[in-house]
Design a protein around this motif. Structure first.
Motif, PDB file in Angstrom:
ATOM      1  N   TYR A  62     -11.099   2.001   0.602  1.00  0.00           N
ATOM      2  CA  TYR A  62     -10.252   2.090  -0.608  1.00  0.00           C
ATOM      3  C   TYR A  62      -8.879   2.562  -0.502  1.00  0.00           C
ATOM      4  O   TYR A  62      -8.612   3.356   0.444  1.00  0.00           O
ATOM      5  N   GLY A  63      -8.052   2.451  -1.479  1.00  0.00           N
ATOM      6  CA  GLY A  63      -6.805   2.823  -1.507  1.00  0.00           C
ATOM      7  C   GLY A  63      -5.854   2.810  -2.780  1.00  0.00           C
ATOM      8  O   GLY A  63      -6.630   2.098  -3.636  1.00  0.00           O
ATOM      9  N   ALA A  64      -4.584   2.708  -2.423  1.00  0.00           N
ATOM     10  CA  ALA A  64      -3.903   2.511  -3.840  1.00  0.00           C
ATOM     11  C   ALA A  64      -2.400   2.146  -3.512  1.00  0.00           C
ATOM     12  O   ALA A  64      -2.023   2.270  -2.237  1.00  0.00           O
ATOM     13  N   GLY A  65      -1.992   1.333  -4.355  1.00  0.00           N
ATOM     14  CA  GLY A  65      -0.504   0.714  -3.864  1.00  0.00           C
ATOM     15  C   GLY A  65       0.054  -0.023  -5.201  1.00  0.00           C
ATOM     16  O   GLY A  65      -0.392   0.135  -6.302  1.00  0.00           O
ATOM     17  N   LEU A  66       0.979  -0.720  -4.905  1.00  0.00           N
ATOM     18  CA  LEU A  66       1.785  -1.580  -5.922  1.00  0.00           C
ATOM     19  C   LEU A  66       1.634  -3.046  -5.582  1.00  0.00           C
ATOM     20  O   LEU A  66       1.768  -3.551  -4.556  1.00  0.00           O
ATOM     21  N   ARG A  67       1.105  -3.739  -6.579  1.00  0.00           N
ATOM     22  CA  ARG A  67       1.127  -5.208  -6.811  1.00  0.00           C
ATOM     23  C   ARG A  67       2.482  -5.399  -7.447  1.00  0.00           C
ATOM     24  O   ARG A  67       2.798  -5.188  -8.309  1.00  0.00           O
ATOM     25  N   VAL A  68       3.169  -6.395  -6.508  1.00  0.00           N
ATOM     26  CA  VAL A  68       4.409  -6.613  -7.116  1.00  0.00           C
ATOM     27  C   VAL A  68       4.799  -8.257  -7.121  1.00  0.00           C
ATOM     28  O   VAL A  68       4.270  -8.943  -6.706  1.00  0.00           O
ATOM     29  N   TRP A  69       5.537  -8.653  -7.815  1.00  0.00           N
ATOM     30  CA  TRP A  69       5.732  -9.999  -8.264  1.00  0.00           C
ATOM     31  C   TRP A  69       7.322 -10.247  -8.122  1.00  0.00           C
ATOM     32  O   TRP A  69       8.105  -9.763  -8.852  1.00  0.00           O
ATOM     33  N   PHE A  70       7.659 -11.438  -7.203  1.00  0.00           N
ATOM     34  CA  PHE A  70       8.940 -11.803  -7.150  1.00  0.00           C
ATOM     35  C   PHE A  70       9.021 -13.295  -7.596  1.00  0.00           C
ATOM     36  O   PHE A  70       8.097 -13.818  -7.666  1.00  0.00           O
TER      37      PHE A  70
ATOM     38  N   PRO B 164       0.845  -1.350   0.086  1.00  0.00           N
ATOM     39  CA  PRO B 164      -0.047   0.151  -0.191  1.00  0.00           C
ATOM     40  C   PRO B 164       0.766   1.178   0.063  1.00  0.00           C
ATOM     41  O   PRO B 164       1.915   1.294   0.762  1.00  0.00           O
ATOM     42  N   GLN B 165       0.395   2.352  -0.715  1.00  0.00           N
ATOM     43  CA  GLN B 165       1.068   3.621  -0.654  1.00  0.00           C
ATOM     44  C   GLN B 165       0.056   4.571  -0.390  1.00  0.00           C
ATOM     45  O   GLN B 165       0.698   5.946  -0.210  1.00  0.00           O
ATOM     46  N   THR B 166      -1.179   4.393  -0.131  1.00  0.00           N
ATOM     47  CA  THR B 166      -1.896   5.435   0.417  1.00  0.00           C
ATOM     48  C   THR B 166      -2.551   4.775   1.797  1.00  0.00           C
ATOM     49  O   THR B 166      -2.785   3.702   1.939  1.00  0.00           O
ATOM     50  N   GLU B 167      -3.101   5.832   2.833  1.00  0.00           N
ATOM     51  CA  GLU B 167      -3.992   5.455   3.791  1.00  0.00           C
ATOM     52  C   GLU B 167      -5.138   4.583   3.364  1.00  0.00           C
ATOM     53  O   GLU B 167      -5.844   5.269   2.559  1.00  0.00           O
ATOM     54  N   TRP B 168      -5.625   3.605   3.913  1.00  0.00           N
ATOM     55  CA  TRP B 168      -7.026   3.249   3.786  1.00  0.00           C
ATOM     56  C   TRP B 168      -7.783   4.163   4.182  1.00  0.00           C
ATOM     57  O   TRP B 168      -7.889   4.843   5.185  1.00  0.00           O
ATOM     58  N   GLN B 169      -9.077   4.485   3.380  1.00  0.00           N
ATOM     59  CA  GLN B 169      -9.961   5.338   3.676  1.00  0.00           C
ATOM     60  C   GLN B 169     -11.416   4.556   3.518  1.00  0.00           C
ATOM     61  O   GLN B 169     -11.716   3.666   2.640  1.00  0.00           O
TER      62      GLN B 169
END
Length: 416
Positions: free
Chosen positions: A225-233, A206-211
């Motif tokens: 809702y919020g926003a962030g990065l989905r990442v794959w390793f 997550p890169q924003t606070e959940w609202q």
């Protein structure tokens, strides 16, 4: 019993193998920290290419290309840059140049092509930067311009890991570098899946606070809702981070889903080990998306705020997506700095005859010239101003002296 039947019987009664436990967020983040530590003191040569479009196949202009060679040592750096627009008919050209292979000095920098940036940190003070560029043509003052600053606009490049955490680097230039600013305790390791044809471990950062918002039609229903990065390793011992997607998400109860397609995607590939054994990507890119239409709800009047749109239900139209910025990068040289290179070697002292301008103090001078000579050059806008200021008067005085001496000699001959 035959051996084959015996093996089949053993497999039938044997308990199924337990899947390997998922790596923790701390383990994934630790792998990224090791990559950044491995490229802290390096010599690197890389290329970048970017293209903006207003539609799927409508370019806004020619692609831009950049070639760079950098010598990086902690907070100090020497970076040589060349950039230009790609010529027509070269859709996949990479701008090239000849690497210096060693940090430039005041003498060798006079022959460089493009821009040269030197950075250092004077103790606890601000970052000290030096911008060096060859002046086009003969120039009025000097063929070389050296400008020093106490602070400069942060430098941003597409290549991840190399500049992350340095005081003069732009924060979050690369999506991959944005992970460094998020505490691993906030990461959510979601599970395993196949991504881009390879087994992977997926996580959400997550890169924003959940609202939390409530729908006016259903006050008892709340949506986070919020926003962030989905990442794959990669799902192996290497844990290579090969893909990131910036997404908006909404969560209701214990479930959460994506709220629309990703707005930006980054990828990395061609992972190779350094002498230390740490694997670093040598190529990659990113694509940023824009939407030409927003989801259509029953009525915008149904929401008391823009945020409530996330909580409304209604038919949504297909959103028209198009890439508005595509960037690609690749590293052609990545090696540890030579043992004899020191941070002081990355700073260049201007050579004789260079124009030097110190922005914090406003002072400027011609290196190697007297103060009055520099003043004359800047006042009259000519590098030969000192000659014109002193040459003709001195020449006239010399002629007058010769005439006086000759006339005095003639008088002596007349009285002899």
């Amino acid at each position: 019993m035959s051996p084959s039947l015996l093996v089949a019987a053993v497999l039938a009664v044997a308990p199924p193998a337990k899947p390997a436990p998922l790596p923790t967020a701390a383990e994934l983040a630790d792998g990224l920290a090791k990559v950044r530590a491995a490229v802290r003191d390096v010599h690197v040569v890389w290329q970048e290419r970017s293209e903006s479009r207003s539609g799927p196949r409508i370019p806004l202009g020619p692609p831009t290309e950049r070639w760079a060679e950098g010598f990086l040592m902690d907070e100090a750096a020497q970076i040589r840059l060349r950039g230009e627009a790609a010529p027509p008919g070269a859709p996949d050209r990479w701008l090239t140049d000849t690497p210096a292979g060693a940090p430039l000095t005041g003498e060798t920098a006079a022959d460089h092509v493009g821009q040269l940036i030197c950075l250092r940190s004077p103790g606890d003070g601000p970052v000290r930067a030096q911008l060096i560029a060859g002046v086009a043509g003969s120039g009025m003052y000097s063929d070389q311009l050296y400008t020093t600053h106490d602070d400069i606009e942060p430098l941003g490049f597409s290549v991840p890991h190399l500049l992350a955490g340095r005081p003069w680097a732009a924060v979050g230039t690369s999506q991959i570098d944005q992970l460094a600013g998020v505490d691993p305790a906030a990461w959510i390791v979601e599970g395993r899946e196949v991504k881009d044809g390879r087994p992977a471990v997926r996580a959400f950062v997550p890169q924003t606070e959940w609202q939390e918002l409530q729908s006016r039609q259903s006050p008892e229903r709340s949506v986070e809702y919020g926003a962030g990065l989905r990442v794959w390793f990669t799902d192996d011992d290497r844990r290579d981070l090969f893909r990131t997607e910036f997404v908006n998400v909404r969560r209701q109860g214990s479930e959460w889903v994506l709220s629309g397609p990703p707005s930006a995607i980054s990828w990395a590939e061609d992972f190779r080990p350094l002498p230390s054994g740490v694997r670093v990507p040598r190529a990659g890119g990113s694509t940023s998306y824009a939407t030409a239409a927003v989801p259509a709800f029953r009525s915008l009047n149904d929401a008391t705020s823009t945020g409530e749109l996330f909580a409304l239900e209604g038919p949504a139209v297909e959103r028209e997506r198009f890439a508005h910025l595509e960037q690609r990068w690749r590293i052609t040289t990545l090696e540890p700095l030579a043992p004899n290179v020191d941070a002081a070697d990355l700073w260049i002292e201007p050579p004789y005859g260079a124009q030097w301008h110190d922005v914090p103090t406003g002072r400027e001078r011609i290196v190697g010239a007297w103060a009055i000579e520099s003043w004359l050059i800047f006042t009259f806008g000519r590098r030969d101003a000192a000659w014109w200021a002193f040459g003709p008067p001195l020449a006239l005085c010399g002629v007058l002296a010769v005439v006086w001496w000759w006339r005095r000699r003639l008088r002596r001959w007349a009285t002899a």
